[in-house]
Design an enzyme around this catalytic site. Structure first.
Site, mmCIF file in Angstrom:
data_model
loop_
_atom_site.group_PDB
_atom_site.id
_atom_site.type_symbol
_atom_site.label_atom_id
_atom_site.label_comp_id
_atom_site.label_asym_id
_atom_site.label_seq_id
_atom_site.Cartn_x
_atom_site.Cartn_y
_atom_site.Cartn_z
ATOM 1 N N CYS A 180 40.147 31.342 37.215
ATOM 2 C CA CYS A 180 39.756 31.356 35.795
ATOM 3 C C CYS A 180 41.021 31.640 34.981
ATOM 4 C CB CYS A 180 38.637 32.364 35.543
ATOM 5 S SG CYS A 180 39.076 34.081 35.843
ATOM 6 N N ASN A 224 41.588 36.174 35.595
ATOM 7 C CA ASN A 224 41.304 36.741 36.920
ATOM 8 C C ASN A 224 40.800 38.188 36.851
ATOM 9 O OD1 ASN A 224 43.129 37.391 40.039
ATOM 10 N ND2 ASN A 224 41.058 36.679 39.789
ATOM 11 N N CYS A 247 37.455 38.600 35.063
ATOM 12 C CA CYS A 247 36.012 38.497 34.785
ATOM 13 C C CYS A 247 35.341 37.484 35.716
ATOM 14 C CB CYS A 247 35.758 38.104 33.325
ATOM 15 S SG CYS A 247 36.390 39.308 32.131
ATOM 16 N N ARG A 248 35.490 36.181 35.423
ATOM 17 C CA ARG A 248 34.703 35.177 36.129
ATOM 18 C C ARG A 248 35.123 34.966 37.581
ATOM 19 N NH1 ARG A 248 35.860 30.675 31.872
ATOM 20 N NH2 ARG A 248 37.748 31.959 31.820
ATOM 21 N N SER A 249 36.441 34.781 37.832
ATOM 22 C CA SER A 249 36.818 34.414 39.209
ATOM 23 C C SER A 249 36.630 35.559 40.212
ATOM 24 C CB SER A 249 38.224 33.801 39.276
ATOM 25 O OG SER A 249 39.207 34.678 38.812
ATOM 26 N N ASP A 261 33.371 31.777 29.268
ATOM 27 C CA ASP A 261 34.215 32.968 29.312
ATOM 28 C C ASP A 261 33.483 34.134 28.629
ATOM 29 O OD1 ASP A 261 36.163 34.858 29.142
ATOM 30 O OD2 ASP A 261 37.678 33.540 28.266
HETATM 31 P P1 4NP Z 1 38.420 35.548 32.778
HETATM 32 O O1 4NP Z 1 38.241 36.198 31.332
HETATM 33 O O2 4NP Z 1 39.258 34.318 32.585
HETATM 34 O O3 4NP Z 1 37.010 35.220 33.165
HETATM 35 O O4 4NP Z 1 39.063 36.602 33.643
HETATM 36 C C1 4NP Z 1 39.316 36.487 30.479
HETATM 37 C C2 4NP Z 1 40.048 37.620 30.666
HETATM 38 C C3 4NP Z 1 41.094 37.914 29.816
HETATM 39 C C4 4NP Z 1 41.374 37.071 28.748
HETATM 40 C C5 4NP Z 1 40.621 35.916 28.562
HETATM 41 C C6 4NP Z 1 39.591 35.623 29.442
HETATM 42 N N1 4NP Z 1 42.403 37.378 27.854
HETATM 43 O O5 4NP Z 1 42.581 36.641 26.878
HETATM 44 O O6 4NP Z 1 43.114 38.369 28.071
#
Ligand code: 4NP
Length: 155
Positions: free
Chosen positions: A9, A12, A14-16, A124
């Site tokens: 994702c 790294n 939240c989703r992955s 997201d």
């Molecule tokens: P992820 O979520 O891609 O599912 O881990 C996010 C985590 C951090 C950010 C964006 C999405 N960020 O902008 O810091």
């Protein structure tokens, strides 16, 4: 033979990591021999544990992901993993740009493994409400089941 699977994702955190946990549980349930990891296309959270809301939803579903640490995807991953699975279309586009010529890994979108949901993104949840994480868990679980079917079918 061990099948190596990497979920990717943006951050790294939240989703992955949730996809990694859901897929590991599904593979265990089916008795698939897999090695599972996750990574982000971005580097902002390298070395950080998963977001506390991701840790909480995993815990509510009986999985501890507190030991995971974020890392950024690298070109070496395309030779190390058999499947590299993006959570949304931006992650997929970034992976296809990064993929070295002749790399072994099959690159796909998680929902492409779920009949009827092809092309859809796991949204997201980072800027969303806590409840979005429950939806994320449901989506990565659905995706993990579909991916496990793909892998079992490919084998
Ligand atoms: P992820 O979520 O891609 O599912 O881990 C996010 C985590 C951090 C950010 C964006 C999405 N960020 O902008 O810091």
């Amino acid at each position: 033979m061990t099948v190596r699977v990497l979920f990717v994702c943006l951050g790294n955190i939240c989703r992955s990591p949730l996809a990694e946990a859901a897929f590991r549980a599904e593979a265990e349930r089916l008795g698939l021999d897999v090695e599972v990891d996750s990574a982000g296309t971005g580097d902002w959270h390298v070395g950080h544990p998963p977001d506390r809301r991701a840790r909480a939803v995993a815990a509510r579903n009986g999985v501890d992901i507190g030991h995971l640490r974020a890392r950024q995807v690298s070109s070496a991953d395309f030779d190390r993993f058999d499947y590299i699975v993006a959570l949304d279309e931006a992650n997929l586009a970034d992976l296809l740009r990064l993929r070295p010529r002749g790399a072994c890994a099959r690159v796909s979108l998680l929902f492409d493994h779920v009949p009827g949901r092809e092309g859809e993104a796991v949204a997201d949840p980072y800027y969303g409400e806590d409840s979005h994480f429950d939806r994320t868990w449901a989506e990565v679980t659905e995706g993990a089941r579909g991916l496990a079917r793909t892998i079992a079918g490919d084998g």
